[in-house]
Design a protein around this motif. Structure first.
Motif, PDB file in Angstrom:
ATOM      1  N   GLN A 148      -5.542   1.145   0.977  1.00 14.53           N
ATOM      2  CA  GLN A 148      -4.611   0.654   1.997  1.00 14.53           C
ATOM      3  C   GLN A 148      -3.719  -0.452   1.439  1.00 14.53           C
ATOM      4  O   GLN A 148      -2.553  -0.559   1.799  1.00 14.53           O
ATOM      5  N   LYS A 149      -4.276  -1.254   0.553  1.00  8.88           N
ATOM      6  CA  LYS A 149      -3.506  -2.324  -0.083  1.00  8.88           C
ATOM      7  C   LYS A 149      -2.596  -1.788  -1.187  1.00  8.88           C
ATOM      8  O   LYS A 149      -1.725  -2.505  -1.676  1.00  8.88           O
ATOM      9  N   GLY A 150      -2.833  -0.558  -1.616  1.00  3.17           N
ATOM     10  CA  GLY A 150      -2.036   0.030  -2.686  1.00  3.17           C
ATOM     11  C   GLY A 150      -2.459  -0.419  -4.074  1.00  3.17           C
ATOM     12  O   GLY A 150      -1.716  -0.252  -5.032  1.00  3.17           O
ATOM     13  N   THR A 151      -3.677  -0.958  -4.198  1.00  6.81           N
ATOM     14  CA  THR A 151      -4.142  -1.456  -5.493  1.00  6.81           C
ATOM     15  C   THR A 151      -5.080  -0.493  -6.203  1.00  6.81           C
ATOM     16  O   THR A 151      -5.504  -0.765  -7.330  1.00  6.81           O
ATOM     17  N   ALA A 152      -5.397   0.617  -5.571  1.00  8.94           N
ATOM     18  CA  ALA A 152      -6.263   1.632  -6.169  1.00  8.94           C
ATOM     19  C   ALA A 152      -6.016   2.953  -5.441  1.00  8.94           C
ATOM     20  O   ALA A 152      -5.442   2.975  -4.355  1.00  8.94           O
ATOM     21  N   LEU A 205     -15.470  12.168  -9.572  1.00 11.21           N
ATOM     22  CA  LEU A 205     -14.362  11.359  -9.065  1.00 11.21           C
ATOM     23  C   LEU A 205     -13.323  11.143 -10.163  1.00 11.21           C
ATOM     24  O   LEU A 205     -13.676  11.054 -11.344  1.00 11.21           O
ATOM     25  N   LEU A 206     -12.092  11.020  -9.742  1.00  7.33           N
ATOM     26  CA  LEU A 206     -10.982  10.667 -10.623  1.00  7.33           C
ATOM     27  C   LEU A 206     -10.173   9.632  -9.861  1.00  7.33           C
ATOM     28  O   LEU A 206      -9.836   9.847  -8.696  1.00  7.33           O
ATOM     29  N   SER A 207      -9.892   8.498 -10.508  1.00  3.27           N
ATOM     30  CA  SER A 207      -9.216   7.441  -9.760  1.00  3.27           C
ATOM     31  C   SER A 207      -8.266   6.626 -10.602  1.00  3.27           C
ATOM     32  O   SER A 207      -8.358   6.595 -11.828  1.00  3.27           O
ATOM     33  N   PHE A 208      -7.362   5.988  -9.889  1.00 10.44           N
ATOM     34  CA  PHE A 208      -6.617   4.876 -10.429  1.00 10.44           C
ATOM     35  C   PHE A 208      -7.426   3.665  -9.978  1.00 10.44           C
ATOM     36  O   PHE A 208      -7.347   3.251  -8.821  1.00 10.44           O
ATOM     37  N   VAL A 209      -8.244   3.158 -10.873  1.00  8.67           N
ATOM     38  CA  VAL A 209      -9.148   2.052 -10.557  1.00  8.67           C
ATOM     39  C   VAL A 209      -8.349   0.824 -10.141  1.00  8.67           C
ATOM     40  O   VAL A 209      -8.718   0.115  -9.205  1.00  8.67           O
ATOM     41  N   THR A 210      -7.261   0.590 -10.840  1.00  5.01           N
ATOM     42  CA  THR A 210      -6.331  -0.474 -10.464  1.00  5.01           C
ATOM     43  C   THR A 210      -4.915   0.070 -10.588  1.00  5.01           C
ATOM     44  O   THR A 210      -4.612   0.857 -11.493  1.00  5.01           O
ATOM     45  N   ILE A 211      -4.089  -0.336  -9.664  1.00  6.41           N
ATOM     46  CA  ILE A 211      -2.664   0.000  -9.693  1.00  6.41           C
ATOM     47  C   ILE A 211      -1.902  -1.321  -9.643  1.00  6.41           C
ATOM     48  O   ILE A 211      -2.148  -2.155  -8.772  1.00  6.41           O
ATOM     49  N   ASN A 212      -0.995  -1.486 -10.584  1.00  7.59           N
ATOM     50  CA  ASN A 212      -0.100  -2.640 -10.589  1.00  7.59           C
ATOM     51  C   ASN A 212       1.280  -2.101 -10.241  1.00  7.59           C
ATOM     52  O   ASN A 212       1.944  -1.494 -11.086  1.00  7.59           O
ATOM     53  N   GLY A 224     -10.030   5.891 -14.133  1.00  6.30           N
ATOM     54  CA  GLY A 224     -11.477   6.030 -14.251  1.00  6.30           C
ATOM     55  C   GLY A 224     -11.870   7.420 -13.790  1.00  6.30           C
ATOM     56  O   GLY A 224     -11.205   8.019 -12.938  1.00  6.30           O
ATOM     57  N   TYR A 225     -12.939   7.946 -14.356  1.00  4.34           N
ATOM     58  CA  TYR A 225     -13.377   9.276 -13.947  1.00  4.34           C
ATOM     59  C   TYR A 225     -14.816   9.504 -14.378  1.00  4.34           C
ATOM     60  O   TYR A 225     -15.320   8.867 -15.289  1.00  4.34           O
ATOM     61  N   LYS A 266       2.954   4.015 -16.685  1.00  7.33           N
ATOM     62  CA  LYS A 266       2.020   3.816 -17.787  1.00  7.33           C
ATOM     63  C   LYS A 266       0.601   4.004 -17.264  1.00  7.33           C
ATOM     64  O   LYS A 266       0.203   3.376 -16.289  1.00  7.33           O
ATOM     65  N   PHE A 267      -0.140   4.881 -17.925  1.00  7.85           N
ATOM     66  CA  PHE A 267      -1.516   5.189 -17.548  1.00  7.85           C
ATOM     67  C   PHE A 267      -2.446   4.682 -18.644  1.00  7.85           C
ATOM     68  O   PHE A 267      -2.208   4.929 -19.826  1.00  7.85           O
ATOM     69  N   ILE A 268      -3.502   3.996 -18.236  1.00  7.27           N
ATOM     70  CA  ILE A 268      -4.416   3.366 -19.191  1.00  7.27           C
ATOM     71  C   ILE A 268      -5.820   3.930 -18.983  1.00  7.27           C
ATOM     72  O   ILE A 268      -6.329   3.948 -17.866  1.00  7.27           O
ATOM     73  N   ILE A 269      -6.426   4.387 -20.078  1.00  7.52           N
ATOM     74  CA  ILE A 269      -7.807   4.877 -20.040  1.00  7.52           C
ATOM     75  C   ILE A 269      -8.621   4.076 -21.053  1.00  7.52           C
ATOM     76  O   ILE A 269      -8.208   3.927 -22.195  1.00  7.52           O
ATOM     77  N   HIS A 270      -9.769   3.581 -20.614  1.00  5.31           N
ATOM     78  CA  HIS A 270     -10.704   2.911 -21.509  1.00  5.31           C
ATOM     79  C   HIS A 270     -11.916   3.822 -21.668  1.00  5.31           C
ATOM     80  O   HIS A 270     -12.479   4.273 -20.674  1.00  5.31           O
TER      81      HIS A 270
END
Length: 161
Positions: A80-84, A98-105, A114-115, A146-150
């Protein structure tokens, strides 16, 4: 600059509404996580807990269904906040991970990915296909650039994604 961030927020909100379900293939879809998925996801986590714990810390913290429900509620607030943004992977009529945008800037138009996937389904390019589709969707709408995977240094399967 404020206008661009505001526009990005509107685009993100629009994308989230439009993408409550995203078709990946004839066998797979991504579905925005919902409280009704808690029981199925909890069972999936329990079946995969030992394997997931090799590379991730959180599986050991999931002791009961309440933990999964609490996680889903936390994610709904972040969305709801648009941060994930978090999606359940639905594969051949079952939840598979699960597949996610753990954080969105929003300002920088970046997302950390994350997945995790049911071990029985590894090697079927489910994550790679789902991730490609999700990235295409968000990039084409200029929401994320830009997509970041660790990946854990010893997690070869995750590195192959």
């Amino acid at each position: 600059m404020t206008s661009n961030v505001s526009d990005a927020a509107k685009n993100l909100d629009q994308a989230l509404i439009l993408r409550s379900q995203l078709k990946v293939s004839s066998d797979a879809t991504l579905e925005v996580i919902q409280p009704s998925m808690a029981e199925a996801l909890f069972g999936l986590i329990q079946r995969n807990k030992t394997r997931l714990s090799l590379f991730l810390l959180w599986p050991q913290q999931v002791a009961n269904i309440r933990d999964t429900k609490a996680f889903i509620q936390e994610q709904l607030i972040a969305m709801q906040k648009g941060t994930a943004q978090i999606y359940a992977i639905h594969y051949q009529q079952n939840y598979a991970g699960l597949l996610s945008f753990v954080t969105i800037n929003r300002q920088e138009k970046t997302a950390e990915i994350g997945y995790w996937l049911d071990g029985a389904l590894e090697g079927k390019v489910i994550i790679s296909s789902a991730l490609k589709r999700l990235m295409e969707c968000y990039a084409s709408q200029d929401i994320i650039q830009k997509f970041i995977i660790h990946c854990h240094v010893h997690n070869r399967k995750s590195q192959a994604v």
